[in-house]
Design a protein around this motif. Structure first.
Motif, PDB file in Angstrom:
ATOM      1  N   THR A 121       0.848  -1.181   0.000  1.00 56.64           N
ATOM      2  CA  THR A 121       0.000   0.000   0.000  1.00 56.64           C
ATOM      3  C   THR A 121       0.886   1.234   0.000  1.00 56.64           C
ATOM      4  OG1 THR A 121      -1.965   1.010   1.006  1.00 56.64           O
ATOM      5  CG2 THR A 121      -0.287   0.147   2.522  1.00 56.64           C
ATOM      6  N   LEU A 122       0.250   2.413   0.061  1.00 57.02           N
ATOM      7  CA  LEU A 122       0.984   3.672   0.026  1.00 57.02           C
ATOM      8  C   LEU A 122       1.000   4.290   1.423  1.00 57.02           C
ATOM      9  CD1 LEU A 122       2.392   5.530  -2.117  1.00 57.02           C
ATOM     10  CD2 LEU A 122       0.252   6.808  -2.224  1.00 57.02           C
ATOM     11  N   ASN A 123       1.894   5.227   1.617  1.00 61.74           N
ATOM     12  CA  ASN A 123       2.112   5.895   2.899  1.00 61.74           C
ATOM     13  C   ASN A 123       0.814   6.183   3.661  1.00 61.74           C
ATOM     14  OD1 ASN A 123       3.255   7.387   5.000  1.00 61.74           O
ATOM     15  ND2 ASN A 123       3.389   9.257   3.783  1.00 61.74           N
ATOM     16  N   HIS A 124       0.696   5.574   4.837  1.00 62.65           N
ATOM     17  CA  HIS A 124      -0.486   5.755   5.676  1.00 62.65           C
ATOM     18  C   HIS A 124      -0.262   6.781   6.780  1.00 62.65           C
ATOM     19  CE1 HIS A 124       2.146   3.088   7.861  1.00 62.65           C
ATOM     20  NE2 HIS A 124       1.437   3.271   8.959  1.00 62.65           N
ATOM     21  N   HIS A 125       0.933   7.335   6.853  1.00 59.00           N
ATOM     22  CA  HIS A 125       1.228   8.326   7.884  1.00 59.00           C
ATOM     23  C   HIS A 125       0.584   9.661   7.523  1.00 59.00           C
ATOM     24  CE1 HIS A 125       4.029   5.601   9.821  1.00 59.00           C
ATOM     25  NE2 HIS A 125       4.609   5.378   8.651  1.00 59.00           N
ATOM     26  N   THR A 126       0.359  10.499   8.506  1.00 58.51           N
ATOM     27  CA  THR A 126      -0.312  11.775   8.248  1.00 58.51           C
ATOM     28  C   THR A 126       0.561  12.744   7.466  1.00 58.51           C
ATOM     29  OG1 THR A 126       0.383  12.562  10.433  1.00 58.51           O
ATOM     30  CG2 THR A 126      -1.842  11.622  10.240  1.00 58.51           C
ATOM     31  N   THR A 127       1.873  12.519   7.436  1.00 58.63           N
ATOM     32  CA  THR A 127       2.765  13.381   6.656  1.00 58.63           C
ATOM     33  C   THR A 127       3.678  12.529   5.789  1.00 58.63           C
ATOM     34  OG1 THR A 127       4.463  13.437   8.392  1.00 58.63           O
ATOM     35  CG2 THR A 127       2.794  15.176   8.432  1.00 58.63           C
ATOM     36  N   ARG A 173       1.961 -12.476   4.810  1.00 63.48           N
ATOM     37  CA  ARG A 173       3.136 -12.524   5.687  1.00 63.48           C
ATOM     38  C   ARG A 173       3.733 -11.148   5.941  1.00 63.48           C
ATOM     39  NH1 ARG A 173       6.864 -16.635   2.641  1.00 63.48           N
ATOM     40  NH2 ARG A 173       8.173 -16.371   4.488  1.00 63.48           N
ATOM     41  N   TRP A 174       3.507 -10.215   5.003  1.00 67.24           N
ATOM     42  CA  TRP A 174       4.036  -8.866   5.162  1.00 67.24           C
ATOM     43  C   TRP A 174       3.070  -7.862   4.530  1.00 67.24           C
ATOM     44  CZ3 TRP A 174       6.695 -12.541   2.215  1.00 67.24           C
ATOM     45  CH2 TRP A 174       7.771 -13.189   2.834  1.00 67.24           C
ATOM     46  N   VAL A 175       3.066  -6.649   5.078  1.00 69.75           N
ATOM     47  CA  VAL A 175       2.476  -5.490   4.406  1.00 69.75           C
ATOM     48  C   VAL A 175       3.599  -4.481   4.203  1.00 69.75           C
ATOM     49  CG1 VAL A 175       0.770  -3.648   4.470  1.00 69.75           C
ATOM     50  CG2 VAL A 175       0.229  -5.880   5.477  1.00 69.75           C
ATOM     51  N   ALA A 176       3.802  -4.079   2.952  1.00 66.39           N
ATOM     52  CA  ALA A 176       4.874  -3.146   2.598  1.00 66.39           C
ATOM     53  C   ALA A 176       4.259  -1.801   2.238  1.00 66.39           C
ATOM     54  CB  ALA A 176       5.680  -3.686   1.426  1.00 66.39           C
ATOM     55  N   VAL A 177       4.685  -0.754   2.926  1.00 65.49           N
ATOM     56  CA  VAL A 177       4.141   0.591   2.715  1.00 65.49           C
ATOM     57  C   VAL A 177       5.126   1.391   1.869  1.00 65.49           C
ATOM     58  CG1 VAL A 177       3.356   2.702   3.830  1.00 65.49           C
ATOM     59  CG2 VAL A 177       2.906   0.476   4.914  1.00 65.49           C
ATOM     60  N   ALA A 178       4.724   1.705   0.637  1.00 66.70           N
ATOM     61  CA  ALA A 178       5.587   2.457  -0.267  1.00 66.70           C
ATOM     62  C   ALA A 178       5.606   3.931   0.110  1.00 66.70           C
ATOM     63  CB  ALA A 178       5.094   2.303  -1.709  1.00 66.70           C
ATOM     64  N   ASN A 179       6.752   4.571  -0.129  1.00 66.37           N
ATOM     65  CA  ASN A 179       6.918   6.009   0.101  1.00 66.37           C
ATOM     66  C   ASN A 179       6.656   6.418   1.550  1.00 66.37           C
ATOM     67  OD1 ASN A 179       7.668   6.311  -2.536  1.00 66.37           O
ATOM     68  ND2 ASN A 179       6.136   7.849  -3.030  1.00 66.37           N
ATOM     69  N   SER A 180       6.830   5.479   2.471  1.00 64.87           N
ATOM     70  CA  SER A 180       6.713   5.817   3.882  1.00 64.87           C
ATOM     71  C   SER A 180       7.845   6.746   4.294  1.00 64.87           C
ATOM     72  CB  SER A 180       6.763   4.541   4.735  1.00 64.87           C
ATOM     73  OG  SER A 180       6.921   4.866   6.098  1.00 64.87           O
ATOM     74  N   LYS A 181       7.575   7.591   5.279  1.00 65.39           N
ATOM     75  CA  LYS A 181       8.643   8.440   5.807  1.00 65.39           C
ATOM     76  C   LYS A 181       9.547   7.664   6.760  1.00 65.39           C
ATOM     77  CE  LYS A 181       5.996  10.286   9.718  1.00 65.39           C
ATOM     78  NZ  LYS A 181       5.562  11.542  10.390  1.00 65.39           N
TER      79      LYS A 181
END
Length: 247
Positions: A121-127, A173-181
């Protein structure tokens, strides 16, 4: 330099065969991680895309009724450029996606359909890195995807999915977050970079509304700079980076 910014990025796991990418909009994956998708497809892995919306609110000069079908066509062509043939849309409303049970259920159903070992998925952080505010759609879909990876394996959370023939899948087995900070892992970008450029260029209507720069110049510059940004943390190699969560 803080410890988190100096820690070397680890290679992404390779002992998997099927992945499912779940994002909010057309172009999210192309701005985020399509060079990795191209490399994984080359290795014989199976990848499917699921998008929460059709991106119908994404171009100010094009009304949603026209924009949605246009961006869907661009997304399908974009996925094909890196070798992905399965693209699904959940038809949540662009710009107003709400985190909640409905979104978790839809994503859990997709996970049960495709039965991936790796979910992206893509960056789930607020920034974003640098403090730029993220969009509510990205945050909602990212959080819901992390939760749905567990929901998909629990037969008692959404029993109606089982009644629809979607059996529980506890194989993520994993969730990979793209473009995470907060990246922890990476994939070499160069093998898939040219196809990533072609893939992002398929979003031509969106890009032409976004910038006056020549589309190919813009795309190549963006992806080159983006993949070089953390190369020092990956042995000097241009990299597609992820924040990896184990399950």
């Amino acid at each position: 330099m803080t410890e988190s910014n100096s820690t070397q990025l680890q290679p992404m796991p390779t002992d998997w065969q099927r992945a499912l990418a779940v994002v909010a909009h057309p172009d999210d994956l192309e701005y985020g991680c399509s060079a990795a998708m191209a490399s994984w497809i080359d290795e014989g892995r199976e990848i499917a895309y699921v998008l929460a919306t059709r991106g119908e609110a994404g171009i100010d000069t094009v009304a949603p009724a026209e924009c949605g079908p246009l961006r869907e066509r661009e997304q399908r062509a974009s996925a094909a450029a890196v070798g992905v043939s399965v693209v699904e849309f959940l038809d949540h409303r662009d710009g107003t996606i709400e985190y909640g049970v409905s979104l978790r259920r839809d994503i859990a159903a997709a996970i049960r359909r495709h039965r991936p070992e790796l979910v992206i998925t893509l960056n789930h952080h607020t920034t974003w890195d640098g403090g730029v505010w993220n969009t509510p759609d990205h945050v909602a879909v990212g959080h819901a995807t992390l939760d749905a990876a567990a929901d998909a394996g629990n037969r008692w959370i959404f029993p109606e999915l089982t009644e629809q023939g979607l059996q529980p899948w506890n194989g993520v087995r994993w969730v990979a977050v793209a473009n995470s900070k907060n990246p922890t892992h990476a994939v070499p970008a160069e093998p898939g970079l040219e196809r990533a450029v072609r893939s992002l260029l398929e979003h031509r209507a969106y890009i032409e509304a976004l910038t006056d720069e020549d589309p190919e110049t813009y795309v190549r510059r963006f992806l080159t700079e983006n993949t070089r940004e953390l190369s020092a943390r990956f042995g000097g190699q241009p990299a597609v980076v992820f924040e990896l969560f184990n399950r």
